[in-house]
Motif scaffolding. Structure first.
Motif, mmCIF file in Angstrom:
data_model
loop_
_atom_site.group_PDB
_atom_site.id
_atom_site.type_symbol
_atom_site.label_atom_id
_atom_site.label_comp_id
_atom_site.label_asym_id
_atom_site.label_seq_id
_atom_site.Cartn_x
_atom_site.Cartn_y
_atom_site.Cartn_z
ATOM 1 N N ILE A 17 64.696 76.860 -11.400
ATOM 2 C CA ILE A 17 65.600 76.635 -12.512
ATOM 3 C C ILE A 17 64.821 76.062 -13.671
ATOM 4 C CG2 ILE A 17 67.605 75.337 -13.299
ATOM 5 C CD1 ILE A 17 68.536 75.293 -10.383
ATOM 6 N N ALA B 52 64.772 75.494 -18.250
ATOM 7 C CA ALA B 52 65.446 75.554 -19.543
ATOM 8 C C ALA B 52 64.492 76.190 -20.529
ATOM 9 C CB ALA B 52 65.854 74.158 -20.011
ATOM 10 N N SER C 158 69.143 76.717 -26.517
ATOM 11 C CA SER C 158 68.767 76.416 -25.135
ATOM 12 C C SER C 158 69.506 77.303 -24.144
ATOM 13 C CB SER C 158 69.089 74.953 -24.815
ATOM 14 O OG SER C 158 68.265 74.101 -25.576
ATOM 15 N N LEU D 247 69.821 78.200 -19.848
ATOM 16 C CA LEU D 247 69.520 77.783 -18.482
ATOM 17 C C LEU D 247 69.140 79.031 -17.701
ATOM 18 C CD1 LEU D 247 69.608 75.260 -16.721
ATOM 19 C CD2 LEU D 247 71.959 75.827 -16.144
ATOM 20 N N TYR E 231 77.525 76.669 -20.292
ATOM 21 C CA TYR E 231 77.491 76.766 -18.847
ATOM 22 C C TYR E 231 76.590 75.715 -18.232
ATOM 23 C CZ TYR E 231 79.693 80.061 -15.739
ATOM 24 O OH TYR E 231 80.558 80.658 -14.876
ATOM 25 N N SER E 232 76.929 75.295 -17.032
ATOM 26 C CA SER E 232 76.018 74.467 -16.258
ATOM 27 C C SER E 232 76.182 74.814 -14.793
ATOM 28 C CB SER E 232 76.292 72.989 -16.509
ATOM 29 O OG SER E 232 77.618 72.691 -16.159
ATOM 30 N N LEU E 233 75.153 74.528 -14.030
ATOM 31 C CA LEU E 233 75.188 74.809 -12.601
ATOM 32 C C LEU E 233 75.506 73.538 -11.842
ATOM 33 C CD1 LEU E 233 71.956 76.942 -12.262
ATOM 34 C CD2 LEU E 233 74.276 77.699 -12.713
ATOM 35 N N GLY E 234 76.323 73.642 -10.855
ATOM 36 C CA GLY E 234 76.694 72.447 -10.121
ATOM 37 C C GLY E 234 76.531 72.616 -8.639
ATOM 38 N N SER E 235 76.347 71.510 -7.949
ATOM 39 C CA SER E 235 76.363 71.537 -6.504
ATOM 40 C C SER E 235 76.813 70.182 -6.034
ATOM 41 C CB SER E 235 74.982 71.848 -5.941
ATOM 42 O OG SER E 235 74.219 70.671 -5.872
ATOM 43 N N HIS F 94 75.598 67.168 -8.189
ATOM 44 C CA HIS F 94 74.583 67.529 -9.180
ATOM 45 C C HIS F 94 75.176 68.470 -10.204
ATOM 46 C CE1 HIS F 94 71.817 66.459 -5.775
ATOM 47 N NE2 HIS F 94 71.233 65.826 -6.776
ATOM 48 N N LEU F 95 74.774 68.280 -11.420
ATOM 49 C CA LEU F 95 75.179 69.206 -12.469
ATOM 50 C C LEU F 95 73.950 69.468 -13.317
ATOM 51 C CD1 LEU F 95 78.030 70.356 -12.912
ATOM 52 C CD2 LEU F 95 78.174 68.892 -14.931
ATOM 53 N N ILE F 96 73.596 70.736 -13.439
ATOM 54 C CA ILE F 96 72.383 71.097 -14.158
ATOM 55 C C ILE F 96 72.745 71.848 -15.417
ATOM 56 C CG2 ILE F 96 70.255 72.420 -14.054
ATOM 57 C CD1 ILE F 96 70.346 72.031 -11.025
ATOM 58 N N SER F 97 72.160 71.453 -16.513
ATOM 59 C CA SER F 97 72.460 72.160 -17.754
ATOM 60 C C SER F 97 71.227 72.208 -18.642
ATOM 61 C CB SER F 97 73.625 71.477 -18.480
ATOM 62 O OG SER F 97 73.390 70.091 -18.589
ATOM 63 N N ALA F 98 71.268 73.068 -19.609
ATOM 64 C CA ALA F 98 70.187 73.181 -20.589
ATOM 65 C C ALA F 98 70.724 72.717 -21.926
ATOM 66 C CB ALA F 98 69.701 74.625 -20.677
ATOM 67 N N VAL F 99 70.055 71.739 -22.519
ATOM 68 C CA VAL F 99 70.547 71.194 -23.790
ATOM 69 C C VAL F 99 69.397 71.097 -24.781
ATOM 70 C CG1 VAL F 99 72.314 69.841 -22.608
ATOM 71 C CG2 VAL F 99 70.122 68.801 -23.177
ATOM 72 N N LEU G 275 65.863 70.517 -19.765
ATOM 73 C CA LEU G 275 66.629 70.733 -18.549
ATOM 74 C C LEU G 275 67.209 69.391 -18.136
ATOM 75 C CD1 LEU G 275 67.282 72.927 -16.471
ATOM 76 C CD2 LEU G 275 65.235 72.241 -15.229
ATOM 77 N N LEU H 209 62.888 73.140 -12.010
ATOM 78 C CA LEU H 209 63.314 72.664 -10.706
ATOM 79 C C LEU H 209 63.254 73.805 -9.723
ATOM 80 C CD1 LEU H 209 66.474 70.614 -11.717
ATOM 81 C CD2 LEU H 209 64.118 69.851 -11.494
#
Lengths: 243, 243
Positions: free
Chosen positions: A185, A187, A205, A207, A232-236, B183-188, B207, B234
């Motif tokens: 993953i 950016a 930016s 992702l 958008y963002s990815l979550g887990s 967890h929350l992943i985002s691009a900013v 990231l 990541l």
DNA sequence: TGTCTATAGATGTATATACATCTATAGACA
DNA sequence: TGTCTATAGATGTATATACATCTATAGACA
């Protein structure tokens, strides 16, 4: 009055879509009690077992909560997207009650892939590679660019599926036994091509999720999913087993 | 001869157990073709629909692969990936053979956190929160901004540790039993503060990993890790155990 | 020998039926 | 008024049946 979609999906899938639609558009808010299986059976015009299968699968997927003797309820949307399912963007969008549309930009067999691509697959000799590039829209707004390269030796008939509705992930998941998966993953700033396809500005930016899959020692697919960073963002979410 | 267990489980669960047992004890190795539904139906003495449900669920769970018209096969263990260990950046940097340095920018107890922060913890009343902000350098180049907010009720003496060497993650991991992680992943795009601390330009892609942890019903920590997009990604790689 | 085709046999879906099991509650009863 | 109990109504499981759909292949055929 059926209320079910017209596509060629199996009935139980249509019932699932019907439920997800009602959740997504706010018709059935969080913790709402659904109509009983009996009511859905008569209002949708399908058998109770078909309704039951749809509700059971949606429960297993975390959308519903069922209590025997009481009823079926809409679950809070917490445990939704783990990292495994993130690229199944179609059901994600549907679950949010948004309209999904997919646009196929490229669909081709590369008989002579360039060296960079051959290297990505660790091919020693020239070998054809299937290539697809799809843009996914949520309510008309592009949210994901899905680019896939597929080893034609391992995955047969990749190009023949219906890319706009099925979702490529489901197909790959069921057609080939994957033994290894790698995610990366990052950016990155949007390139000119990103900007054009995703309706954003250059350098915005994004992702990027790179996924590489193996079957045994052989690389099966090389995929790149590009999400619009501002949308958008990815979550887990991880819940350890309760003792 | 049924071959099914004697416990009070539903029949389809017993069939699932029967299949898993045969896979587990090596009776049906990887890619082995299972007996057909018809054969299992007669050898186990249950209806075909019950066998079918068991095999369908095991397929959804990744244990089997089915091909219509052909048969059912034992799958390699399901590909999974998690993002649990990604933020222990110190050992990551060391593992690469690089020099690590951490610089503590902020280290304080907020006796009166602002409303946004209280909301993040879902606090109903005023409650002190510990706050740390650390920049991690790899060979003198900043790669990660680590900002943590910690529930002082649950984590004692958070501010007393040696932030430059131990790594905050290890401390938290061992001091409190976490029951849930999100967890929350985002691009900013980089803010002015990001740019200054990470030696990049404003709007450069970053990231961001947001992590929230719970102990029971209570939120224990709220953390934000900001990686320089051009210098970091990541990753997670999943290798199923080879039989 | 090579190609085509009908088909057996596999999984996939849909229905009707029957009964099991659980829960909330209306209403009997003390 | 409070407690108990029978029951309506909900989900859960199991079966028999029918047909749809897909694939490998035996065997006809050129």
């Amino acid at each position: 009055m059926s209320g079910l979609s017209n596509t060629a999906l199996p009935l139980y899938e249509k019932v699932k879509d019907f439920v997800l639609d009602n959740i997504g558009n706010g018709n059935w808010p969080q913790n709402e009690k659904l109509p009983s299986e009996h009511e859905l059976t008569s209002s949708l015009g399908v058998s109770r077992m078909t309704v039951h299968r749809a509700l059971r699968e949606l429960t297993a997927e975390g959308y519903l909560r069922r209590v025997q003797g009481v009823g079926t309820f809409v679950s809070p949307p917490k445990a939704q997207s783990t990292l495994i399912e993130i690229s199944n963007i179609i059901s994600e969008i549907k679950a949010r009650g948004s309209r999904h549309r997919a646009e196929v930009i490229v669909l081709e067999r590369l008989e002579r892939p360039d060296q960079m691509l051959l290297d990505a697959f660790e091919f020693k000799k020239l070998c054809p590679i299937d290539h697809s590039l799809v843009v996914h829209y949520e309510n008309g707004v592009p949210v994901q660019l899905e680019e896939r390269y597929v080893n034609t030796e391992l995955v047969k008939n990749y190009l023949d599926q219906d890319f706009t509705s099925i979702g490529t992930y489901d197909y790959l998941q069921h057609s080939t036994p994957l033994t290894e998966v790698e995610h990366l993953i990052s950016a990155v700033p949007a390139t000119e091509r990103h900007a054009r396809l995703l309706h954003i500005r250059e350098r915005d930016s994004c992702l990027v999720l790179n996924r590489k899959t193996w079957t045994g020692q052989t690389i099966a697919t090389v995929n790149t999913f590009t999400y619009v960073g501002s949308r958008y963002s990815l979550g887990s979410r991880y819940l350890p087993p309760q003792k």
